[in-house]
Design a protein around this motif. Structure first.
Motif, mmCIF file in Angstrom:
data_model
loop_
_atom_site.group_PDB
_atom_site.id
_atom_site.type_symbol
_atom_site.label_atom_id
_atom_site.label_comp_id
_atom_site.label_asym_id
_atom_site.label_seq_id
_atom_site.Cartn_x
_atom_site.Cartn_y
_atom_site.Cartn_z
ATOM 1 N N SER A 249 -5.588 -2.546 -1.612
ATOM 2 C CA SER A 249 -5.964 -2.410 -0.412
ATOM 3 C C SER A 249 -4.945 -2.827 0.378
ATOM 4 O O SER A 249 -3.603 -3.321 -0.152
ATOM 5 N N SER A 250 -5.078 -2.445 1.074
ATOM 6 C CA SER A 250 -3.617 -2.641 2.226
ATOM 7 C C SER A 250 -2.914 -3.770 2.513
ATOM 8 O O SER A 250 -3.802 -5.183 2.787
ATOM 9 N N PRO A 251 -1.793 -4.475 2.299
ATOM 10 C CA PRO A 251 -0.547 -3.156 2.104
ATOM 11 C C PRO A 251 0.322 -2.850 0.739
ATOM 12 O O PRO A 251 1.123 -2.206 0.647
ATOM 13 N N VAL A 252 -0.885 -3.207 -1.079
ATOM 14 C CA VAL A 252 -0.492 -2.638 -1.253
ATOM 15 C C VAL A 252 -0.373 -1.098 -1.375
ATOM 16 O O VAL A 252 -1.301 -0.391 -0.615
ATOM 17 N N GLY A 253 0.325 -0.408 -1.301
ATOM 18 C CA GLY A 253 0.721 1.389 -1.593
ATOM 19 C C GLY A 253 1.323 1.726 -0.420
ATOM 20 O O GLY A 253 1.500 2.443 -0.344
ATOM 21 N N ASN A 254 1.810 0.504 0.832
ATOM 22 C CA ASN A 254 2.100 1.034 2.169
ATOM 23 C C ASN A 254 3.550 0.809 1.863
ATOM 24 O O ASN A 254 4.290 -0.057 0.927
ATOM 25 N N ALA A 255 4.173 0.610 2.694
ATOM 26 C CA ALA A 255 5.788 0.707 3.363
ATOM 27 C C ALA A 255 5.250 -0.378 4.042
ATOM 28 O O ALA A 255 4.595 -0.529 4.904
ATOM 29 N N ARG A 256 6.614 -1.292 3.925
ATOM 30 C CA ARG A 256 6.816 -2.427 4.724
ATOM 31 C C ARG A 256 8.322 -2.259 5.354
ATOM 32 O O ARG A 256 9.213 -1.710 4.224
ATOM 33 N N LYS A 257 7.736 -3.181 5.589
ATOM 34 C CA LYS A 257 9.391 -3.317 6.377
ATOM 35 C C LYS A 257 9.672 -5.262 7.021
ATOM 36 O O LYS A 257 8.914 -5.725 7.917
ATOM 37 N N CYS A 258 10.972 -5.584 7.388
ATOM 38 C CA CYS A 258 10.602 -6.582 8.492
ATOM 39 C C CYS A 258 10.507 -6.114 10.150
ATOM 40 O O CYS A 258 10.528 -4.684 10.399
ATOM 41 N N HIS A 259 9.483 -6.955 10.375
ATOM 42 C CA HIS A 259 9.189 -6.973 11.234
ATOM 43 C C HIS A 259 9.489 -8.131 13.329
ATOM 44 O O HIS A 259 8.651 -8.085 13.863
#
Length: 320
Positions: A249-259
């Protein structure tokens, strides 16, 4: 990118057209040489090559959203109680006053442009910012929204280390957003923060390749402990969604970054990194507010912005 120290090589970084005081000229020149060295190993060595231009093409498949979906906050969740603060009391208090003013602008429907001014003379390389960010956003191994780069400068025996904090740069012209085939990432018009919709992201990694700053990461589902300890099963407050990270399930597998800790600033709090910085090197605020501390520092101090030749217009300034 891993959480380990990142080696530093060479690249041309041109400073703004400013003239430092004569007594600081040698030191400023040394910092410029450091900044000119660090980039290529981070960007060229760790990221796949990408071709950039000042006119970034928009995705032909799915247009980039012009409006922020309702799932992300578009106005303050509550009005911060900062009436007691004195702008002259200290750096943190001053930034809180600036943030209150920015949130009041947002409540009136006016746009703001959040950004940072990082003082290279004050960064001690303690990495409290990295640890605070991981604790705040519950990020897994190999996902660090900010890192601290370091470089040894000088000649033996007169050597020392120079440190540099590096988050996402929340560019005015982000090359990472138009390449997304499903429009899962975009720049918010109301405050200039670049965000990711974890429910739309398909993990194609196009945005990772397109980012010239190496500021995006892919969540590979790794964990620090096995079996999982309670702290790894806590919900992350990112984007105000309180997701519990789990396989499949998200965010596993997703792009991630500082927000910029979006969920914090709209509650009247500073980003975790800026609040935790022991050297007070990280300054956060509205770049379009001439009375804000970040605007004041940028106006008074010599600074550079990284890779400006790409036309990205990053909203993180480095004070020399």
């Amino acid at each position: 990118m891993s959480d380990q120290m990142i080696p530093i090589n060479t690249i041309d970084v041109q400073p703004e057209d400013v003239s430092p005081a004569p007594e600081n000229e040698a030191l400023d020149e040394e910092r410029r040489r450091f900044l000119a060295k660090f980039s290529s190993a981070v960007f060229a060595g760790l990221m796949a090559p990408a071709i950039f231009s000042k006119d970034f093409p928009k995705s032909a498949e799915v247009p980039v959203p012009t409006e922020t979906p309702q799932k992300f906050p578009t106005k303050p969740l509550r009005k911060p109680n900062t009436d007691y603060l004195d702008p002259e009391a200290g750096v943190i208090d001053r930034m809180l006053v600036d943030l209150r003013r920015a949130l009041e602008k947002r409540e009136r429907g006016e746009k703001v442009r959040f950004g940072m001014a990082v003082d290279l003379q004050k960064c001690t390389g303690c990495r409290a910012c990295t640890v605070a960010c991981k604790a705040e956003n519950q990020t897994p191994p190999e996902v660090s929204y900010n890192v601290v780069l370091e470089q040894e400068v000088g000649q033996f025996p007169n050597v020392r280390r120079v440190f540099m904090y590096k988050p996402c740069f929340h560019c005015e012209n982000p090359p990472c957003t138009p390449v997304c085939p499903v429009a899962a990432t975009w720049k918010r018009e109301e405050d200039g923060i670049v965000v990711i919709d974890y429910d739309k992201c398909i993990g194609c990694r196009y945005c990772l390749t397109a980012c010239p700053y190496g500021a995006r990461f892919i969540d590979l589902g790794k964990t620090y402990t096995d079996p999982l300890q309670p702290y790894e099963q806590m919900a992350s407050p990112e984007y105000g969604e309180n997701r519990v990270r789990a396989t499949g399930s998200s965010p596993v597998g997703n792009a991630r970054k500082c927000h910029f800790c979006l969920h914090r600033i709209y509650q009247g709090m500073l980003p975790a990194c800026a609040e935790t910085c022991i050297g007070r090197a990280i300054h956060f605020g509205d770049l379009d507010d001439p009375e804000s501390l970040v605007s004041e520092l940028i106006a008074k101090r010599p600074y550079i912005r990284l890779k400006e030749e790409l036309g990205t217009e990053p909203n993180v300034y480095y004070l020399l």
